[in-house]
Design an enzyme around this catalytic site. Structure first.
Site, PDB file in Angstrom:
ATOM      1  N   LYS A  79       0.844  -1.213   0.000  1.00 15.99           N
ATOM      2  CA  LYS A  79       0.000   0.000   0.000  1.00 15.99           C
ATOM      3  C   LYS A  79       0.867   1.246   0.000  1.00 15.99           C
ATOM      4  O   LYS A  79       1.914   1.283   0.683  1.00 15.99           O
ATOM      5  CB  LYS A  79      -0.880  -0.033   1.251  1.00 15.99           C
ATOM      6  CG  LYS A  79      -1.882   1.120   1.383  1.00 15.99           C
ATOM      7  CD  LYS A  79      -2.735   0.901   2.625  1.00 15.99           C
ATOM      8  CE  LYS A  79      -3.766   2.016   2.794  1.00 15.99           C
ATOM      9  NZ  LYS A  79      -4.600   1.793   3.990  1.00 15.99           N
ATOM     10  N   SER A 148      -9.426   2.160   3.214  1.00 16.32           N
ATOM     11  CA  SER A 148      -8.479   2.888   2.384  1.00 16.32           C
ATOM     12  C   SER A 148      -7.513   2.002   1.596  1.00 16.32           C
ATOM     13  O   SER A 148      -6.815   2.504   0.717  1.00 16.32           O
ATOM     14  CB  SER A 148      -7.664   3.838   3.273  1.00 16.32           C
ATOM     15  OG  SER A 148      -6.958   3.099   4.250  1.00 16.32           O
ATOM     16  N   SER A 172     -10.099  -0.185   7.319  1.00 11.92           N
ATOM     17  CA  SER A 172      -9.467  -0.145   5.998  1.00 11.92           C
ATOM     18  C   SER A 172      -8.818  -1.415   5.498  1.00 11.92           C
ATOM     19  O   SER A 172      -8.322  -1.426   4.377  1.00 11.92           O
ATOM     20  CB  SER A 172      -8.428   0.979   5.972  1.00 11.92           C
ATOM     21  OG  SER A 172      -9.065   2.217   6.172  1.00 11.92           O
TER      22      SER A 172
END
Lengths: 439, 64
Positions: A79, A148, A172
Site C-alpha cells: 500500500k 483505504s 481499511s
C-alpha cells in the site's frame, strides 16, 4: 492452473520443489497486472525492472536450495503509505506526488528479507482516510472496492498478486476484504511494527494484509510477527470446532438486510458443522465507542497533519481537509476522556471473550457501494481498531447482485494463533470458492 | 430538555469555534463533520467513568 492464481502456500510448495521459479511466477503476475490494470487501477506505480532483478536473484537462491521463508519469491503488493526505499510513495496525495523515501518501512524490510518480491505500490485513499482512490471493485467495476486499502484488496481479489499489505485505522483492511471477497487480517495493535508507515492516527493505526486463504494469512503473520505468535495454532487445532460469540444489537440493527441475512446463513452452516454459536451481549461501553473512536481519530489525524495543513491547506482534498480542520478543534479534555473510555472498552471486550474463542459480526455495514465517491462505512470495524484486538474477515457468500459478503472474527489480543485456528475451521465449512469474472 | 440543550450547546460551541478559527463559509462547509464531532464530544462527556480510570495508551501486552 495459471501461476498468478496460486496461493502463497501453493506457490511456495512449487518453488521449494523446483517446479516453479520466482521469475516465472513474477512474469505470470505482471502479465495479469498488465491485462487488468487499465480497468481496475489498483496500482499507483509498478517497478517491473526492480522486481524482475529481485526475482532473478531469488530464483538463483532457490536453485541452490537457499529458501529464506515460505514467502520466498512471492509477489506482494504494498500500500502506498508504506515507505519503500527508492520507490515513489505518494500517500494518495498531491503533497507527496514526487516523494521518494530513503528507507524502507520496517514491515517492507521484513518481507524483503524473507524473500518477497514487490511488483509495485497499490492505491490508497488520500492519507489512508476518506477521499477515494480510483480503484474499482473486481466483482463489479461500477462499485467501490472499499478503502483505504483499495488497491491492495483489488489486486489480491483479481489475482494480480497472492497477497498485499494494507493498513487499518477504522476499517481499511476488513471492509475492503469483505467488499472484494478475500481474507483480510488486522493483527493486534502494535504487534507488527508501524515504523515507516505514514500515520493517520497513532493510537488506532494497524498494519494489516490481504490474502486468498486463512493458510496464507497464517504464513504472512508468521513472517511479519514471528512464528511464535501463531505457534499455538498447530494445524491440528483447526479440526476442533470453535465456540463463537454472535454479537447482535447494534450490528443487526444497522446492517444492510442482505449483509445480516448473509451472516445468519453463514452462522447456520457453522452450527450445522458443529460450531457452538452463543448469543453474546454487547458491553455497556459499546454505546459510546463510536463517539470515543471518532474523537481520538479526529484529534490525532489533525495533529499528524497540523504543520502541513497550516501551510498547504488547499492542497488537501475536501474530506481530509474538513477532517483535519474539525480535529484541530477537539478539546484535550474530550480526547483524554475518549482514551479513558478506550481503557474501559478493552476491559469489557476481554471479559466478553472469556467464554468463546472469538466473536462474530458482519465485516461491513453494506455490500460494496455503487460508485467510487465513498469507500463505505467503517462502523462495524472501528470498535475493533479502537480496542486493538486482532480481527480476520472471511468471505461468506454473495448478494443477489453477486457482490461478496464477509464475516468478521475478533479474537483475544496477542492470541492470533487461536483466532487463525477458529477462522481456518470456519473457512473449511463456509467454502467460498468464488473468484470474480475477469472485467 | 436539559439534555437536548447541553447537546445543542456543545455542537453550537464547536460551530462557533470553527467560525472563529476559519471563515463562516468554511465552517458552514464543514458543518456535517462539526456536528458529528460535537455530538461525539457530548456523548463522551455524558458517559460515566470511575475516578481511577486512566487514559488507555494501548494494550501494552505481548506473548503469554
Amino acid at each position: 492452473m495459471k501461476a498468478y492464481r496460486l496461493t502463497i502456500a501453493e506457490a511456495s510448495e512449487l518453488i521449494s520443489g523446483g517446479k516453479l521459479t520466482p521469475t516465472e511466477l513474477l512474469e505470470s503476475v505482471f502479465g495479469r497486472i498488465e491485462r487488468l490494470e487499465p480497468k481496475l487501477e489498483a496500482w499507483v506505480s509498478l517497478d517491473k525492472e526492480g522486481a524482475m532483478d529481485t526475482a532473478e536473484g531469488l530464483t538463483v537462491e532457490a536453485e541452490e536450495g537457499m529458501l529464506r521463508s515460505p514467502i520466498h519469491g512471492i509477489p506482494i503488493g504494498v500500500k502506498d503509505i508504506y515507505y519503500t526505499e527508492g520507490i515513489k510513495t505518494t500517500m494518495g496525495s498531491p503533497l507527496y506526488r514526487d516523494f521518494v523515501p530513503s528507507y524502507d518501512a520496517e514491515t517492507v524490510k521484513v518481507i524483503k528479507e524473507a524473500g518477497a518480491v514487490i511488483p509495485g505500490k497499490t492505491e490508497t485513499t488520500e492519507f489512508a482516510a476518506f477521499d477515494p482512490a480510483p480503484t474499482r471493485n473486481p466483482w463489479n467495476l461500477e462499485h467501490t472496492p472499499g478503502g483505504s486499502s483499495s488497491g491492495s484488496a483489488a489486486a489480491v481479489s483479481s489475482g494480480m498478486v497472492p497477497a498485499a499489505l494494507g493498513s487499518q485505522t477504522g476499517g481499511s483492511v476488513i471492509r475492503p476484504a469483505a467488499f472484494c471477497g478475500i481474507v483480510g487480517m488486522k493483527p493486534t495493535y502494535d504487534l507488527i511494527n508501524r515504523c515507516g508507515v505514514f500515520p493517520l492516527s497513532w493510537s488506532l493505526d494497524h498494519v494489516g494484509f490481504f490474502t486468498r486463504s486463512v493458510e496464507d494469512a497464517r504464513i504472512m503473520l508468521d513472517v511479519l510477527a514471528g512464528k511464535s505468535m501463531t505457534q499455538v495454532s498447530a494445524p491440528e487445532i483447526e479440526t476442533v470446532a470453535p465456540r463463537l460469540g454472535l454479537l447482535r444489537g447494534y450490528f443487526q440493527e444497522n446492517a444492510h438486510e442482505e449483509v445480516w441475512l448473509g451472516l445468519e446463513a453463514a452462522v447456520e452452516k457453522l452450527r450445522d458443522a458443529g460450531a457452538e454459536v452463543l448469543e453474546t451481549p454487547l458491553p455497556e461501553s459499546f454505546e459510546v465507542v463510536h463517539a470515543a473512536y471518532s474523537l481520538i481519530f479526529a484529534s490525532e489525524a489533525a495533529s499528524v497533519h497540523e504543520e502541513e495543513f497550516r501551510r498547504r491547506r488547499s492542497e488537501y482534498r475536501l474530506k481530509m481537509r474538513s477532517q483535519i480542520a474539525a480535529g484541530l478543534l477537539v478539546p484535550a479534555s474530550a480526547y483524554l476522556r475518549a482514551k479513558r473510555i478506550r481503557g474501559r472498552f478493552i476491559m469489557e471486550v476481554e471479559a466478553l471473550l472469556r467464554g468463546v474463542d472469538c466473536v462474530l459480526t458482519p465485516s461491513s455495514v453494506t455490500p460494496a457501494l455503487r460508485g467510487l465517491e465513498s469507500t463505505g462505512d467503517p462502523a462495524f470495524n472501528s470498535p475493533w481498531s479502537f480496542c486493538g484486538f486482532p480481527v480476520i474477515s472471511l468471505p461468506c457468500g454473495l448478494t443477489k447482485d453477486e457482490l461478496p459478503l464477509g464475516i468478521q472474527f475478533t479474537g483475544r489480543p496477542f492470541r492470533e494463533g487461536e483466532l487463525l485456528a477458529a477462522a481456518g475451521w470456519c473457512e473449511g465449512v463456509l467454502k467460498f470458492p468464488n473468484t470474480p469474472r475477469d472485467p | 430538555m436539559k439534555d437536548r440543550q447541553e447537546r445543542g450547546e456543545v455542537i453550537d460551541s464547536i460551530l462557533s469555534m470553527a467560525r472563529e478559527s476559519y471563515s463562516d463559509e468554511e465552517a458552514e462547509q464543514m458543518r456535517p463533520i462539526l456536528e458529528l464531532i460535537g455530538e461525539a464530544i457530548w456523548r463522551v462527556q455524558s458517559f460515566k467513568l470511575d475516578q481511577g480510570e486512566e487514559p488507555s495508551s494501548g494494550l501494552g501486552g505481548g506473548m503469554e
